[in-house]
Design an enzyme around this catalytic site. Structure first.
Site, PDB file in Angstrom:
ATOM      1  N   HIS A 176       0.877  -1.183   0.000  1.00  0.00           N
ATOM      2  CA  HIS A 176       0.000   0.000   0.000  1.00  0.00           C
ATOM      3  C   HIS A 176       0.913   1.232   0.000  1.00  0.00           C
ATOM      4  O   HIS A 176       1.703   1.414  -0.924  1.00  0.00           O
ATOM      5  CB  HIS A 176      -0.941  -0.118   1.214  1.00  0.00           C
ATOM      6  CG  HIS A 176      -2.077   0.845   1.250  1.00  0.00           C
ATOM      7  ND1 HIS A 176      -2.432   1.665   0.221  1.00  0.00           N
ATOM      8  CD2 HIS A 176      -2.984   1.117   2.249  1.00  0.00           C
ATOM      9  CE1 HIS A 176      -3.491   2.388   0.565  1.00  0.00           C
ATOM     10  NE2 HIS A 176      -3.837   2.075   1.801  1.00  0.00           N
ATOM     11  N   HIS A 227      -2.340  -2.466  -9.713  1.00  0.00           N
ATOM     12  CA  HIS A 227      -3.314  -1.857  -8.807  1.00  0.00           C
ATOM     13  C   HIS A 227      -4.561  -2.716  -8.799  1.00  0.00           C
ATOM     14  O   HIS A 227      -4.938  -3.270  -9.827  1.00  0.00           O
ATOM     15  CB  HIS A 227      -3.664  -0.435  -9.273  1.00  0.00           C
ATOM     16  CG  HIS A 227      -4.214   0.402  -8.179  1.00  0.00           C
ATOM     17  ND1 HIS A 227      -5.540   0.399  -7.861  1.00  0.00           N
ATOM     18  CD2 HIS A 227      -3.610   1.241  -7.315  1.00  0.00           C
ATOM     19  CE1 HIS A 227      -5.739   1.211  -6.844  1.00  0.00           C
ATOM     20  NE2 HIS A 227      -4.577   1.739  -6.483  1.00  0.00           N
ATOM     21  N   ASP A 285       2.847   5.332  -6.783  1.00  0.00           N
ATOM     22  CA  ASP A 285       4.100   5.222  -6.040  1.00  0.00           C
ATOM     23  C   ASP A 285       5.330   5.063  -6.914  1.00  0.00           C
ATOM     24  O   ASP A 285       6.448   5.112  -6.427  1.00  0.00           O
ATOM     25  CB  ASP A 285       4.019   4.020  -5.085  1.00  0.00           C
ATOM     26  CG  ASP A 285       3.028   4.269  -3.974  1.00  0.00           C
ATOM     27  OD1 ASP A 285       3.070   5.369  -3.413  1.00  0.00           O
ATOM     28  OD2 ASP A 285       2.219   3.380  -3.674  1.00  0.00           O
TER      29      ASP A 285
HETATM   30  N1  CMC Z   1       4.812  -7.067 -10.327  1.00  0.00           N
HETATM   31  C1  CMC Z   1       4.691  -8.285 -10.912  1.00  0.00           C
HETATM   32  N2  CMC Z   1       3.531  -8.956 -11.001  1.00  0.00           N
HETATM   33  C2  CMC Z   1       2.447  -8.389 -10.467  1.00  0.00           C
HETATM   34  C3  CMC Z   1       2.488  -7.130  -9.842  1.00  0.00           C
HETATM   35  C4  CMC Z   1       3.730  -6.467  -9.786  1.00  0.00           C
HETATM   36  N3  CMC Z   1       3.844  -5.264  -9.208  1.00  0.00           N
HETATM   37  N4  CMC Z   1       1.276  -6.800  -9.394  1.00  0.00           N
HETATM   38  C5  CMC Z   1       0.478  -7.829  -9.731  1.00  0.00           C
HETATM   39  N5  CMC Z   1       1.193  -8.785 -10.374  1.00  0.00           N
HETATM   40  C6  CMC Z   1       0.672 -10.036 -10.953  1.00  0.00           C
HETATM   41  C7  CMC Z   1       0.311 -11.043  -9.850  1.00  0.00           C
HETATM   42  O1  CMC Z   1       1.399 -11.857  -9.516  1.00  0.00           O
HETATM   43  C8  CMC Z   1      -0.816 -11.776 -10.496  1.00  0.00           C
HETATM   44  O2  CMC Z   1      -0.282 -12.654 -11.418  1.00  0.00           O
HETATM   45  P1  CMC Z   1      -0.966 -14.113 -11.672  1.00  0.00           P
HETATM   46  O3  CMC Z   1      -2.306 -13.801 -12.269  1.00  0.00           O
HETATM   47  O4  CMC Z   1      -0.047 -14.807 -12.608  1.00  0.00           O
HETATM   48  O5  CMC Z   1      -1.069 -14.775 -10.339  1.00  0.00           O
HETATM   49  C9  CMC Z   1      -1.555 -10.693 -11.283  1.00  0.00           C
HETATM   50  O6  CMC Z   1      -0.555  -9.717 -11.596  1.00  0.00           O
HETATM   51  C10 CMC Z   1      -2.707 -10.046 -10.527  1.00  0.00           C
HETATM   52  O7  CMC Z   1      -2.191  -9.483  -9.343  1.00  0.00           O
HETATM   53  P2  CMC Z   1      -2.879  -9.557  -7.923  1.00  0.00           P
HETATM   54  O8  CMC Z   1      -1.828  -9.692  -6.878  1.00  0.00           O
HETATM   55  O9  CMC Z   1      -3.984 -10.584  -7.939  1.00  0.00           O
HETATM   56  O10 CMC Z   1      -3.559  -8.130  -7.873  1.00  0.00           O
HETATM   57  P3  CMC Z   1      -4.131  -7.420  -6.582  1.00  0.00           P
HETATM   58  O11 CMC Z   1      -5.237  -6.582  -7.039  1.00  0.00           O
HETATM   59  O12 CMC Z   1      -4.416  -8.401  -5.494  1.00  0.00           O
HETATM   60  O13 CMC Z   1      -2.886  -6.555  -6.076  1.00  0.00           O
HETATM   61  C11 CMC Z   1      -1.358  -4.788  -5.759  1.00  0.00           C
HETATM   62  C12 CMC Z   1      -2.731  -5.209  -6.320  1.00  0.00           C
HETATM   63  C13 CMC Z   1      -1.221  -3.262  -5.809  1.00  0.00           C
HETATM   64  C14 CMC Z   1      -1.247  -5.227  -4.286  1.00  0.00           C
HETATM   65  C15 CMC Z   1      -0.251  -5.478  -6.599  1.00  0.00           C
HETATM   66  O14 CMC Z   1      -0.363  -5.060  -7.951  1.00  0.00           O
HETATM   67  C16 CMC Z   1       1.134  -5.183  -6.078  1.00  0.00           C
HETATM   68  O15 CMC Z   1       1.577  -5.876  -5.143  1.00  0.00           O
HETATM   69  N6  CMC Z   1       1.859  -4.158  -6.629  1.00  0.00           N
HETATM   70  C17 CMC Z   1       3.152  -3.792  -6.133  1.00  0.00           C
HETATM   71  C18 CMC Z   1       3.008  -2.959  -4.877  1.00  0.00           C
HETATM   72  C19 CMC Z   1       2.539  -1.553  -5.172  1.00  0.00           C
HETATM   73  O16 CMC Z   1       3.063  -0.887  -6.042  1.00  0.00           O
HETATM   74  N7  CMC Z   1       1.567  -1.089  -4.354  1.00  0.00           N
HETATM   75  C20 CMC Z   1       1.060   0.266  -4.473  1.00  0.00           C
HETATM   76  C21 CMC Z   1      -0.374   0.319  -4.929  1.00  0.00           C
HETATM   77  S1  CMC Z   1      -0.847   2.000  -5.369  1.00  0.00           S
HETATM   78  C22 CMC Z   1      -0.818   2.863  -3.911  1.00  0.00           C
HETATM   79  C23 CMC Z   1      -1.958   2.547  -3.047  1.00  0.00           C
HETATM   80  O17 CMC Z   1      -3.039   3.115  -3.250  1.00  0.00           O
HETATM   81  O18 CMC Z   1      -1.800   1.727  -2.136  1.00  0.00           O
END
Ligand code: CMC
Length: 444
Positions: free
Chosen positions: A268, A307, A363
């Protein structure tokens, strides 16, 4: 049968049901009538991580994640970033409309005159270890404010809520700046009420021996725009924490502390800190392809990408990229920018990221600007928490005044042991009962 309804047949019993659809949603509680027998609890919806569950109705922030749209109270983020100020935007987020000139003056006055913190908070800060993370200090001290303002317990008194709002928005920068100075072993710099919200924050952070600190107007403005971009973001993890804790009728300082704690995590608000560490680890443009390969192989994430809601370029990231140029004119270019641009270029052309609709989020570039402005990486999540306070309070107040809301209390699907009898310690077999639930580890 109404057109705005969902026809449902339970194949276990052959019975049919009609569930009303309102605002694109069915009510999960309507599923409870779907039972196999009279004593059946009724059907629940199972939704880990709230992937498709609206927990509230809200009028604060609108996001269309597919189109990359963000609006506060109907105003596009691009317009607010260009024309508004953080304090004006905070008023908008909290009260629903842009203030008149008189309302803005009064609001600014009220925030400005609540920037000073009780001297005992300073003593409290002094107790932290020299290398304490400033976010840990912020979370703790904002919770501690609850012990200074017992009137904050009157959460249904509109005047009390207003007072705590002024105090929280006014004092967050002071707590954050004191946490920063503590980590450097420097004397705390007191608020200067002649300065703007961000100008004063810079003063409390960076004032040395000069009688009057003069913020650089470009950096002051850039920080103000960054604060506008971070003011609210609907039902994210920290807003949800604010609403959940607030729903038990805890005071707003404890609820903000909970929200800030949720923000701290690297998925986050802690992501901006993680991005900087990642860029440093990559080290050079040439090493970007190798890093991307590792991410695709499941060895870590590309921080600042992806995201839950945006499946398109985060509109905040676009604005931040533009501000970066103005900041670098003053500070000189952050060498990590070239690595970030290369990373973005390669990722946006790569099938892995295209298929999963992973774009830069807020971010990805914010940390590069903060670093150029001389903030240490540990301060990055703190810089997110300060402006998000207005959003948290708006979400909290909306929850309190929503007559449909009650204490947040999700259901669970119980998959544990059925009833069993207690076994005396001498009769237990080694290893029995040790197989607690383990989370299957997904790559990345
Ligand atoms: N790098 C590589 N792969 C990713 C990433 C990433 N940053 N984000 C998602 N994926 C992949 C994930 O492994 C999954 O792949 P698969 O379908 O093969 O299992 C797919 O994309 C879907 O991801 P998810 O984890 O199911 O998506 P989510 O909605 O649960 O997670 C997130 C969203 C923001 C937690 C995630 O994208 C992430 O961890 N990003 C990196 C951390 C980050 O930059 N966070 C800041 C968010 S913006 C600020 C805020 O408002 O908090």
């Amino acid at each position: 049968m109404s057109k705005d309804s969902l026809a449902l047949t339970d194949n276990r019993t052959g019975r049919s049901y009609e569930l009303p659809i309102q605002n694109g949603a069915i009510r999960a509680a309507d599923l409870r009538q779907v039972k196999v027998s009279e004593d059946d609890f009724g059907l629940m919806s199972y939704d880990p991580a709230f992937m498709n569950t609206a927990s509230c109705a809200s009028r604060i922030t609108f996001i269309d994640g597919d189109k990359g749209i963000l609006r506060y109270r109907g105003y596009p983020i691009e317009e607010l970033a260009e024309k508004s100020t953080y304090l004006e935007t905070a008023y908008l987020v909290l009260y629903g409309d842009l203030p008149t000139k008189a309302e803005l003056d009064e609001w600014t006055h009220n925030i400005t005159f609540h920037t000073i913190i009780h001297e005992n908070i300073k003593k409290f800060m002094d107790g932290f270890h020299y290398d304490a993370h400033p976010m840990g200090m912020l979370v703790s001290t904002v919770a501690a404010l609850s012990t200074f303002y017992s009137d904050a317990k009157h959460i249904f008194d509109v005047e009390s809520r207003k007072k705590q709002t002024y105090r929280l928005i006014g004092k967050m920068p002071t707590l954050a700046a004191f946490a920063y100075r503590h980590s450097l072993g420097m004397p705390y710099a007191y608020p200067d009420n002649d300065l703007s919200y961000t100008g004063n924050f810079l003063n409390m952070l960076f004032k040395m021996t000069e009688v009057k600190y003069k913020p650089n107007p470009i950096l002051e403005k850039a920080l103000d725009v960054l604060f506008i971009l971070h003011a609210d973001h609907e039902q994210n993890c920290s807003a949800n924490a604010m609403r959940a804790v607030g729903s038990s009728q805890a005071d707003p300082y404890c609820s903000v502390a909970a929200a800030a704690a949720a923000l701290y995590g690297p998925l986050h608000g802690g992501a901006n800190e993680a991005v900087l560490r990642m860029l440093k680890e990559i080290g050079s443009k040439a090493k970007v392809p190798e890093f991307v390969k590792k991410v695709k192989a499941g060895e870590g994430k590309l921080m600042g990408f992806g995201h839950r809601v945006y499946k398109n370029y985060d509109p905040r990231a676009k604005i931040i990229k533009r501000i970066a140029d103005e900041v670098f004119e003053v500070t000189g270019k952050n060498p990590l920018l070239d690595i970030a641009i290369e990373l973005e270029r390669i990722a946006l052309e790569d099938e892995y990221f295209i298929k999963r609709k992973l774009y830069p989020n807020v971010d990805f570039y914010s940390g590069i600007i903060y670093q150029a402005m001389a903030f240490p990486v540990e301060m990055f999540p703190v810089l997110f928490a300060i402006p998000r306070t207005s959003g948290w309070i708006a979400q909290w107040e909306e929850m309190l005044l929503d007559t449909e809301q009650k204490i947040a209390r999700p259901r669970q699907v119980y998959l544990g042991q059925d009833k069993r009898s207690y076994v005396a310690v001498e009769q237990r077999e080694a290893g029995a009962g040790k197989a607690g639930p383990t989370k299957p580890k997904k790559a990345a």
